[in-house]
Design a protein around this motif. Structure first.
Motif, PDB file in Angstrom:
ATOM      1  N   GLN A  57       0.824  -1.207   0.000  1.00  0.00           N
ATOM      2  CA  GLN A  57       0.000   0.000   0.000  1.00  0.00           C
ATOM      3  C   GLN A  57       0.861   1.260   0.000  1.00  0.00           C
ATOM      4  O   GLN A  57       0.561   2.227  -0.715  1.00  0.00           O
ATOM      5  N   ILE A  58       1.935   1.254   0.769  1.00  0.00           N
ATOM      6  CA  ILE A  58       2.778   2.446   0.886  1.00  0.00           C
ATOM      7  C   ILE A  58       3.800   2.525  -0.239  1.00  0.00           C
ATOM      8  O   ILE A  58       4.108   3.619  -0.744  1.00  0.00           O
ATOM      9  N   LEU A  59       4.324   1.367  -0.677  1.00  0.00           N
ATOM     10  CA  LEU A  59       5.409   1.352  -1.664  1.00  0.00           C
ATOM     11  C   LEU A  59       5.007   0.505  -2.863  1.00  0.00           C
ATOM     12  O   LEU A  59       5.436  -0.636  -3.014  1.00  0.00           O
ATOM     13  N   PRO A  60       4.181   1.034  -3.753  1.00  0.00           N
ATOM     14  CA  PRO A  60       3.905   0.287  -4.981  1.00  0.00           C
ATOM     15  C   PRO A  60       5.122   0.327  -5.907  1.00  0.00           C
ATOM     16  O   PRO A  60       5.919   1.255  -5.874  1.00  0.00           O
ATOM     17  N   GLY A  61       5.262  -0.698  -6.708  1.00  0.00           N
ATOM     18  CA  GLY A  61       6.380  -0.746  -7.640  1.00  0.00           C
ATOM     19  C   GLY A  61       7.434  -1.756  -7.235  1.00  0.00           C
ATOM     20  O   GLY A  61       7.282  -2.521  -6.269  1.00  0.00           O
ATOM     21  N   SER A  62       8.542  -1.751  -7.983  1.00  0.00           N
ATOM     22  CA  SER A  62       9.592  -2.752  -7.796  1.00  0.00           C
ATOM     23  C   SER A  62      10.258  -2.641  -6.432  1.00  0.00           C
ATOM     24  O   SER A  62      10.557  -3.646  -5.786  1.00  0.00           O
ATOM     25  N   SER A  63      10.520  -1.401  -5.980  1.00  0.00           N
ATOM     26  CA  SER A  63      11.176  -1.253  -4.681  1.00  0.00           C
ATOM     27  C   SER A  63      10.309  -1.792  -3.559  1.00  0.00           C
ATOM     28  O   SER A  63      10.814  -2.374  -2.588  1.00  0.00           O
ATOM     29  N   GLY A  64       8.988  -1.657  -3.682  1.00  0.00           N
ATOM     30  CA  GLY A  64       8.104  -2.200  -2.660  1.00  0.00           C
ATOM     31  C   GLY A  64       8.130  -3.718  -2.601  1.00  0.00           C
ATOM     32  O   GLY A  64       8.057  -4.301  -1.521  1.00  0.00           O
ATOM     33  N   THR A  65       8.259  -4.364  -3.762  1.00  0.00           N
ATOM     34  CA  THR A  65       8.335  -5.825  -3.752  1.00  0.00           C
ATOM     35  C   THR A  65       9.622  -6.307  -3.085  1.00  0.00           C
ATOM     36  O   THR A  65       9.622  -7.332  -2.393  1.00  0.00           O
ATOM     37  N   VAL A  66      10.717  -5.574  -3.279  1.00  0.00           N
ATOM     38  CA  VAL A  66      11.967  -5.953  -2.620  1.00  0.00           C
ATOM     39  C   VAL A  66      11.863  -5.730  -1.116  1.00  0.00           C
ATOM     40  O   VAL A  66      12.335  -6.547  -0.312  1.00  0.00           O
ATOM     41  N   VAL A  67      11.250  -4.636  -0.702  1.00  0.00           N
ATOM     42  CA  VAL A  67      11.056  -4.376   0.726  1.00  0.00           C
ATOM     43  C   VAL A  67      10.180  -5.465   1.345  1.00  0.00           C
ATOM     44  O   VAL A  67      10.458  -5.951   2.452  1.00  0.00           O
ATOM     45  N   ALA A  68       9.124  -5.880   0.634  1.00  0.00           N
ATOM     46  CA  ALA A  68       8.272  -6.959   1.141  1.00  0.00           C
ATOM     47  C   ALA A  68       9.049  -8.268   1.256  1.00  0.00           C
ATOM     48  O   ALA A  68       8.813  -9.068   2.164  1.00  0.00           O
ATOM     49  N   THR A  69       9.999  -8.482   0.360  1.00  0.00           N
ATOM     50  CA  THR A  69      10.846  -9.677   0.447  1.00  0.00           C
ATOM     51  C   THR A  69      11.716  -9.637   1.685  1.00  0.00           C
ATOM     52  O   THR A  69      11.872 -10.638   2.393  1.00  0.00           O
ATOM     53  N   LEU A  70      12.287  -8.482   1.993  1.00  0.00           N
ATOM     54  CA  LEU A  70      13.204  -8.363   3.119  1.00  0.00           C
ATOM     55  C   LEU A  70      12.489  -8.413   4.462  1.00  0.00           C
ATOM     56  O   LEU A  70      13.043  -8.923   5.445  1.00  0.00           O
TER      57      LEU A  70
ATOM     58  N   LEU B  66      13.864  -2.591  10.214  1.00  0.00           N
ATOM     59  CA  LEU B  66      13.523  -3.000  11.575  1.00  0.00           C
ATOM     60  C   LEU B  66      12.749  -1.910  12.307  1.00  0.00           C
ATOM     61  O   LEU B  66      11.775  -2.189  13.031  1.00  0.00           O
ATOM     62  N   VAL B  67      13.162  -0.660  12.123  1.00  0.00           N
ATOM     63  CA  VAL B  67      12.426   0.446  12.745  1.00  0.00           C
ATOM     64  C   VAL B  67      11.008   0.512  12.192  1.00  0.00           C
ATOM     65  O   VAL B  67      10.048   0.755  12.927  1.00  0.00           O
ATOM     66  N   ALA B  68      10.868   0.271  10.877  1.00  0.00           N
ATOM     67  CA  ALA B  68       9.539   0.300  10.272  1.00  0.00           C
ATOM     68  C   ALA B  68       8.652  -0.804  10.834  1.00  0.00           C
ATOM     69  O   ALA B  68       7.459  -0.592  11.069  1.00  0.00           O
ATOM     70  N   LEU B  69       9.213  -1.991  11.058  1.00  0.00           N
ATOM     71  CA  LEU B  69       8.416  -3.069  11.642  1.00  0.00           C
ATOM     72  C   LEU B  69       7.950  -2.724  13.053  1.00  0.00           C
ATOM     73  O   LEU B  69       6.805  -3.011  13.428  1.00  0.00           O
ATOM     74  N   VAL B  70       8.834  -2.110  13.831  1.00  0.00           N
ATOM     75  CA  VAL B  70       8.458  -1.721  15.195  1.00  0.00           C
ATOM     76  C   VAL B  70       7.388  -0.637  15.167  1.00  0.00           C
ATOM     77  O   VAL B  70       6.461  -0.621  15.998  1.00  0.00           O
ATOM     78  N   ALA B  71       7.492   0.277  14.188  1.00  0.00           N
ATOM     79  CA  ALA B  71       6.544   1.393  14.118  1.00  0.00           C
ATOM     80  C   ALA B  71       5.249   1.033  13.406  1.00  0.00           C
ATOM     81  O   ALA B  71       4.294   1.812  13.439  1.00  0.00           O
ATOM     82  N   MET B  72       5.181  -0.133  12.760  1.00  0.00           N
ATOM     83  CA  MET B  72       4.009  -0.483  11.950  1.00  0.00           C
ATOM     84  C   MET B  72       2.734  -0.600  12.781  1.00  0.00           C
ATOM     85  O   MET B  72       1.664  -0.143  12.340  1.00  0.00           O
ATOM     86  N   PRO B  73       2.741  -1.199  13.989  1.00  0.00           N
ATOM     87  CA  PRO B  73       1.486  -1.241  14.758  1.00  0.00           C
ATOM     88  C   PRO B  73       0.955   0.143  15.117  1.00  0.00           C
ATOM     89  O   PRO B  73      -0.253   0.302  15.344  1.00  0.00           O
ATOM     90  N   LEU B  74       1.826   1.156  15.172  1.00  0.00           N
ATOM     91  CA  LEU B  74       1.402   2.518  15.506  1.00  0.00           C
ATOM     92  C   LEU B  74       1.061   3.335  14.271  1.00  0.00           C
ATOM     93  O   LEU B  74       0.720   4.520  14.389  1.00  0.00           O
ATOM     94  N   HIS B  75       1.204   2.736  13.081  1.00  0.00           N
ATOM     95  CA  HIS B  75       0.926   3.395  11.806  1.00  0.00           C
ATOM     96  C   HIS B  75       1.781   4.645  11.597  1.00  0.00           C
ATOM     97  O   HIS B  75       1.343   5.630  11.006  1.00  0.00           O
ATOM     98  N   VAL B  76       3.008   4.587  12.067  1.00  0.00           N
ATOM     99  CA  VAL B  76       3.966   5.671  11.817  1.00  0.00           C
ATOM    100  C   VAL B  76       5.177   5.124  11.068  1.00  0.00           C
ATOM    101  O   VAL B  76       6.291   5.621  11.198  1.00  0.00           O
ATOM    102  N   ASP B  77       4.928   4.072  10.308  1.00  0.00           N
ATOM    103  CA  ASP B  77       6.020   3.403   9.612  1.00  0.00           C
ATOM    104  C   ASP B  77       6.292   3.965   8.235  1.00  0.00           C
ATOM    105  O   ASP B  77       7.328   3.654   7.631  1.00  0.00           O
ATOM    106  N   ALA B  78       5.405   4.803   7.695  1.00  0.00           N
ATOM    107  CA  ALA B  78       5.552   5.269   6.315  1.00  0.00           C
ATOM    108  C   ALA B  78       6.872   6.005   6.071  1.00  0.00           C
ATOM    109  O   ALA B  78       7.555   5.738   5.066  1.00  0.00           O
ATOM    110  N   PRO B  79       7.292   6.940   6.944  1.00  0.00           N
ATOM    111  CA  PRO B  79       8.571   7.622   6.672  1.00  0.00           C
ATOM    112  C   PRO B  79       9.761   6.665   6.615  1.00  0.00           C
ATOM    113  O   PRO B  79      10.634   6.807   5.754  1.00  0.00           O
ATOM    114  N   PHE B  80       9.783   5.692   7.501  1.00  0.00           N
ATOM    115  CA  PHE B  80      10.911   4.749   7.520  1.00  0.00           C
ATOM    116  C   PHE B  80      10.879   3.832   6.290  1.00  0.00           C
ATOM    117  O   PHE B  80      11.929   3.488   5.733  1.00  0.00           O
ATOM    118  N   LEU B  81       9.676   3.448   5.858  1.00  0.00           N
ATOM    119  CA  LEU B  81       9.579   2.630   4.656  1.00  0.00           C
ATOM    120  C   LEU B  81      10.024   3.402   3.416  1.00  0.00           C
ATOM    121  O   LEU B  81      10.683   2.844   2.525  1.00  0.00           O
TER     122      LEU B  81
END
Length: 731
Positions: free
Chosen positions: A238-251, A469-484
């Motif tokens: 949802q936040i990172l459409p495109g090729s870079s988002g698929t790589v982030v989802a892999t990691l 890792l910071v994005a995963l920690v921040a994801m439950p608080l929905h403040v992960d978008a900047p880190f992603l």
């Protein structure tokens, strides 16, 4: 020339390294079972290994003072245990079911939902669901028990309904069993499906619907992990459409299936494919970051710093975080191996022993081979073990020299020089050790892997993964978008680097298929080179080099025939000429091109027009029979019938077959060419699978069934499995 006494002296000098050969012998025992020409029964599979193990243990105890007796007895025990473990692992699997050959209604419970890029590169991602407890609803399978194996179903493109793990699904599908290898000795997807619990796959003919009567949730931690991975993947997409988002989802979630094919090819050509496979590099970064944060936090707390074992607590915390990361990314084989080794490292830190050693790798390999012996044939296991073994042995031999070399430097120059040399050495050792494995399984060589890793690995360690890792920690608080988004910036740099390096001349060199004995020679030679410490360790280098060049030492086939007999490939000097049509034509052509390291071109000979290759060895349309070609090579004439509207009912004229040494037909030959020594048609392909024809010294035919033998995982001719039986009637 060494005599037995001098060999024993050398072994006594390497006494503490002998235990490292335990997992190697376990792997050889498991390999002996998998390459056995037929399926061993209880006697050969369990009783005989048990007797060998008992005799070996008896020799070890009776002649406990003899090193030779202990080595022989221990080797016998390890080989027998490896063989028996592989036999038990294969026989524990449920049988492969018989799937219908027509469209049918299917109900099941969704285990997982994966997003694949569209084949043409256009349109949205394709959804593929994994169904468990599948039930087939047709007049043949009515009343049958649910399937004990899972099915992978590609949903219809127009189906936009919401599907989540745990949902009951009803859909009309066309099912297919796992395919036969594309050529003798090729990749065996039936073997992979047997041990992964899959029954096959298929595609939906219409939209799927949630079945109200089915249980809506899968209970247990597996469902919770699956749902968590789905939510993380959906958030990233949802936040990172495109090729870079698929790589982030892999990691971060292990969803590597969504990475576009062009990105995979760039990473493979540049030697960065390991960045898309969650393994030791990613786990090491995650655990290192967790340990650093925990250690700094405890050090800042005066009470804990003075009274608690902060180092051990930080190591244990990192181990727990690493285990969570392995589960979040799907618990793939390389990650499991890395986490097992990290367990040994953490134990070493807690008790004050050496953390990273070859014994830790041996322990991890032993556990994996006992739990899942089939990993001995898995490319991930081979690559990860080869890389880590080379790294440990390389640092054992070179670390002191590197430290002495940089000891004269000071300050930032010392730090940069030390880390730079370590980075280059790591890339060089791991890349060189896995190069023959990549050649064997993928048929390519990437000469620029060191240069690409010099930039990509530090960026991954210092920028991409920490922000993830910071994005995963921040994801439950929905403040992960900047880190992603920041993480995506680093990923885009890696994507650009991979694309640039892949575009260099010679970045991806195709090599022919390596025989199985060549890969075995490479791995055994690498073990000899890394596991010993004496000068005789270098005896393994010629063995590694010999195994590496085996693709150019074996004879390549002149003709390849697909498993259904509908597609033929004729090897030319620089091209593979393909004739005919098959259901899995694209996959077959790709497998043939990789095995022969040749480009594929279609050769039309189905009409009455004359067609001929440049060297004149392949000629079509010369006779009065349409769809017939003649191959002249090594003084042998082979007739190729690549199109037959009569389905073999009209025989070939006698003058066409008069001088032929072999005839190959896509249709049944029936009474055609009865006096030709070698006759291959659709029926021979149905019985024997894919076939390879060699013409150098007479006509020699090798079939896939000859390579595989009668094994548990090999489907019956035509891809038939074991029929499912109806449930017993209730009284």
């Amino acid at each position: 020339m060494l005599n037995p006494m001098s060999v024993m002296v050398l072994l006594e000098g390497e006494f503490r390294r002998l235990v490292l050969w335990g997992p190697v012998l376990l792997a050889l025992g498991a390999l002996a079972y998998f390459v056995w020409p037929y399926e061993p029964g209880y006697g050969a599979g369990l009783l005989l290994p048990a007797c060998i193990a008992v005799v070996g243990l008896g020799a070890c105890f009776y002649w406990r003072g003899s090193l030779a007796a202990r080595l022989g007895g221990g080797a016998g025990v390890a080989l027998a245990v490896g063989f028996a473990a592989a036999w038990l692992a294969a026989h524990r699997q449920p049988p492969m079911p018989e799937l219908p050959r027509r469209a049918t209604e299917l109900t099941g419970i969704v285990q997982d939902v994966a997003y694949f890029p569209a084949l043409s590169g256009q349109g949205g991602p394709v959804r593929r669901v994994t169904l468990a407890h599948g039930v087939l609803h047709d007049f043949v399978d009515d009343g049958m028990a649910p399937l004990r194996r899972s099915l992978s179903i590609r949903l219809a493109p127009q189906d936009e309904g919401s599907v989540a793990p745990g949902d009951g699904l009803r859909v009309r599908v066309v099912l297919q069993p796992p395919p036969f290898p594309a050529l003798p000795g090729g990749r065996d997807k039936q073997f992979e499906a047997w041990f992964s619990g899959q029954a096959g796959g298929g595609y939906a003919l219409a939209g799927a619907q949630v079945e109200p009567g089915q249980p809506q949730k899968l209970f247990g931690y597996q469902h919770a992990l699956t749902m968590l991975r789905q939510r993380v993947d959906a958030r990233i997409r949802q936040i990172l459409p495109g090729s870079s988002g698929t790589v982030v989802a892999t990691l971060l979630a292990g969803r590597a299936e969504s990475v576009p094919q062009n990105v995979r090819e760039d990473f493979a050509a540049s030697g960065l494919a390991h960045l898309l496979a969650v393994a030791g590099l990613h786990l090491g970064i995650v655990m290192g970051a967790a340990m650093l944060v925990c250690r700094m936090g405890l050090a800042a707390w005066e009470y804990a710093a003075l009274r608690w074992p902060c180092k051990a607590i930080a190591a244990g915390t990192a181990w727990v975080v690493g285990g969570g990361y392995v589960l979040l990314t799907g618990a793939h084989l390389p990650a499991e191996r890395s986490w097992m080794m990290s367990s040994v490292v953490v134990l070493g830190l807690v008790v004050g022993r050496r953390a990273v050693s070859m014994r830790g790798l041996a322990l991890a390999a032993t556990i994996m081979l006992l739990v899942a012996p089939q990993v001995v044939l898995d490319v991930a296991f081979q690559m990860s073990m080869a890389a880590v073994m080379a790294l440990v042995a390389g640092y054992e031999a070179l670390q002191l020299r590197i430290l002495r070399w940089v000891s004269g430097m000071s300050g930032a120059k010392h730090t940069l020089a030390r880390h730079g040399v370590m980075l280059v050495l790591t890339s060089l050792l791991a890349g060189t050790a896995t190069l023959p494995v990549v050649m064997a399984h993928f048929g390519v060589v990437q000469p620029f892997f060191v240069l690409a890793n010099l930039v990509a690995v530090p960026l991954m360690a210092l920028w991409i993964m920490p922000l993830g890792l910071v994005a995963l920690v921040a994801m439950p608080l929905h403040v992960d978008a900047p880190f992603l988004h920041l993480m995506s910036g680093g990923v885009r740099v890696v994507l650009w680097l991979a694309h640039c390096v892949a575009g260099w001349p010679g970045a991806r060199i195709a090599v022919p298929a390596m025989p199985g004995w060549g890969l075995a020679a490479v791995l055994l030679g690498l073990c000899w080179l890394c596991l010993w410490r004496g000068a005789w360790r270098w005896w393994g280098m010629p063995v590694v080099l010999l195994g590496t060049i085996t693709p150019w030492l074996v004879t390549q086939p002149d003709i390849l025939i697909s498993p259904d007999g509908q597609l033929m490939g004729v090897k030319d000097v620089a091209t593979l000429r393909v004739m005919g049509h098959a259901r899995d034509e694209r996959a077959l052509k790709a497998a043939w091109a990789q095995a022969l390291a040749l480009p594929v071109s279609d050769f039309s000979g189905t009409g009455e027009n004359r067609a001929e290759t440049a060297d004149g060895s392949l000629l079509c349309g010369e006779s009065e029979v349409a769809g017939t070609c003649a191959l002249l090579r090594y003084g042998q004439e082979v007739i190729l019938r690549i199109h037959d509207p009569s389905d073999g009912r009209i025989p070939l004229p006698d003058d066409v077959c008069a001088q032929a040494a072999a005839v190959v037909s896509v249709a049944p030959l029936r009474v055609s060419c009865p006096h030709v020594p070698v006759r291959l048609d659709r029926f021979s392909a149905w019985r024997g699978g894919a076939q390879a024809v060699f013409l150098a010294h007479g006509v020699r035919v090798t079939s896939d069934r000859q390579k595989q033998g009668e094994r548990l995982w090999v489907l019956k001719p035509g891809g038939h499995g074991m029929p499912t039986l109806p449930l017993a009637q209730a009284e």
